[in-house]
Design a protein around this motif. Structure first.
Motif, PDB file in Angstrom:
ATOM      1  N   HIS A 255      27.019 -25.497   6.047  1.00 63.13           N
ATOM      2  CA  HIS A 255      27.888 -26.142   7.704  1.00 63.13           C
ATOM      3  C   HIS A 255      29.332 -27.292   6.683  1.00 63.13           C
ATOM      4  O   HIS A 255      30.197 -26.777   6.549  1.00 63.13           O
ATOM      5  N   ASN A 256      28.747 -28.715   6.170  1.00 62.81           N
ATOM      6  CA  ASN A 256      29.844 -30.120   5.776  1.00 62.81           C
ATOM      7  C   ASN A 256      30.897 -28.894   4.466  1.00 62.81           C
ATOM      8  O   ASN A 256      32.153 -29.380   4.564  1.00 62.81           O
ATOM      9  N   LYS A 258      30.492 -26.140   2.310  1.00 61.63           N
ATOM     10  CA  LYS A 258      30.871 -24.764   2.328  1.00 61.63           C
ATOM     11  C   LYS A 258      31.644 -24.049   4.025  1.00 61.63           C
ATOM     12  O   LYS A 258      31.521 -22.497   4.110  1.00 61.63           O
ATOM     13  N   ARG A 259      31.410 -24.877   4.767  1.00 67.09           N
ATOM     14  CA  ARG A 259      31.867 -24.649   6.026  1.00 67.09           C
ATOM     15  C   ARG A 259      31.782 -23.252   7.358  1.00 67.09           C
ATOM     16  O   ARG A 259      32.563 -22.474   7.402  1.00 67.09           O
ATOM     17  N   TRP A 260      30.354 -23.237   6.830  1.00 63.45           N
ATOM     18  CA  TRP A 260      29.588 -22.235   7.705  1.00 63.45           C
ATOM     19  C   TRP A 260      29.662 -22.615   8.524  1.00 63.45           C
ATOM     20  O   TRP A 260      29.468 -23.986   9.117  1.00 63.45           O
ATOM     21  N   LYS A 261      30.248 -21.741  10.049  1.00 62.63           N
ATOM     22  CA  LYS A 261      29.618 -22.183  11.399  1.00 62.63           C
ATOM     23  C   LYS A 261      28.675 -21.402  11.241  1.00 62.63           C
ATOM     24  O   LYS A 261      27.500 -21.026  11.522  1.00 62.63           O
TER      25      LYS A 261
END
Length: 342
Positions: A255-256, A258-261
């Motif tokens: 999440h933080n 790789k910015r997966w939602k």
């Protein structure tokens, strides 16, 4: 939670004709709409399997297991495989399919999961990937040749439980495993020269009971045997606590960094209650919010309209209100009452 099923329907693009001349033009090749995949994540013991079944009975889905120990045949108690009864008829892929002595890597999972996803979507159903092995999920979604992301959109749900509460639950679950016959299930896997770095022998429980099985036949005192079992069980609990924190750390990284939602569902309240109160808390805190999230993902509902599009109703009211309803190329079929999507 019983809710009406949702089945996808493919929509084909028509040929384009010139209105002025009537001359038929070559069809316009519009970008192919990506198929959709739902991913259910979370630390061990948080209720991922339960949520995946709830969603599968709503959205006419099949489930792909992404737990790296449950993929192997055997150790159903130790690996906490979902039982056939609890699957409620929902088809499962990569669950107990591999030889316990083979090594099923993240690359193996990626290739097998892609085949399963293609098979599921080809028959108009929704793939739901569920499991705690985030390295498997990451290998699939962020594969080196962009095969997954070029073909699929995905929605990630994470079931979270506060660590102190989860630790208590995990401890009780290991105790329950012991009562259910865990020691007898583990015994055939014992090998004095066994490799605990391959296959199902990596499962928490196998190495922890190594010393017990080495000494078992030489100890006549039942009290000493019981103490050795307790030591192994306590080690299992400690290693499971560590696993849960490691899994949560990987989710935070996805999440933080790789910015997966990743959409979070806090199930802590559920684990603090019992009986009907726990069931009600699960419905309100986990099952219904996740259904809203998935509906928004599948149907591209604006956020403001999703709450209005989901309503509780009795089975008789649902059946009389709709036999079949359609929404943007999807078909909603009655038969699983309580929550309907309009």
């Amino acid at each position: 939670m019983n809710i009406p099923r949702v089945m996808s329907r493919n929509v084909t693009q028509p040929q384009i004709n010139s209105p002025s001349s009537g001359r038929k033009l070559n069809p316009i090749k519009l970008p192919r709409q990506k198929e959709k995949v739902v991913v259910v994540m979370g630390a061990t013991g948080t209720g991922k399997s339960r949520l995946s079944i709830d969603l599968a009975t709503v959205f006419h889905a099949q489930i792909i297991n992404s737990d790296k120990m449950q993929v192997y045949e055997g150790l159903d108690i130790v690996t906490n495989k979902i039982t056939k009864e609890d699957r409620r008829g929902v088809p499962h892929h990569l669950l107990g399919t591999e030889s316990p002595y083979s090594e099923f890597t993240a690359s193996h999972f990626r290739d097998a999961a892609l085949l399963a996803i293609e098979s599921i979507t080809s028959c108009g159903q929704l793939p739901i990937i569920v499991g705690g092995s985030n390295s498997y999920i990451e290998a699939l979604i962020d594969d080196y040749d962009y095969k997954f992301r070029s073909r699929y959109d995905f929605c990630c749900l994470s079931v979270d439980v506060s660590m102190p509460v989860l630790d208590q639950y995990v401890a009780k679950r290991v105790d329950q495993m012991l009562e259910n016959g865990m020691v007898d299930e583990l015994r055939p896997l014992f090998n004095p020269k066994g490799d605990y770095s391959r296959g199902i022998r990596k499962a928490i429980g196998v190495p922890e009971f190594d010393q017990y099985f080495r000494k078992e036949s030489f100890i006549m005192d039942e009290g000493i045997k019981q103490r050795l079992v307790e030591e192994a069980v306590n080690e299992m609990k400690k290693n499971t606590y560590k696993l849960a924190r490691k899994q949560l750390g990987k989710i935070h990284r996805l999440h933080n960094v790789k910015r997966w939602k990743i959409q979070r569902l806090n199930a802590t309240t559920v684990f603090c209650k019992h009986g009907e109160e726990a069931e009600e808390a699960w419905k309100k805190k986990v099952a219904e919010p996740s259904a809203r999230m998935v509906a928004r993902f599948l149907f591209d509902f604006p956020s403001a309209n999703v709450g209005a599009g989901l309503r509780l109703c009795s089975p008789s009211a649902l059946r009389s209100a709709m036999a079949t309803a359609t929404c943007d190329g999807y078909v909603l079929t009655a038969g699983y009452p309580r929550l309907s999507i309009f």
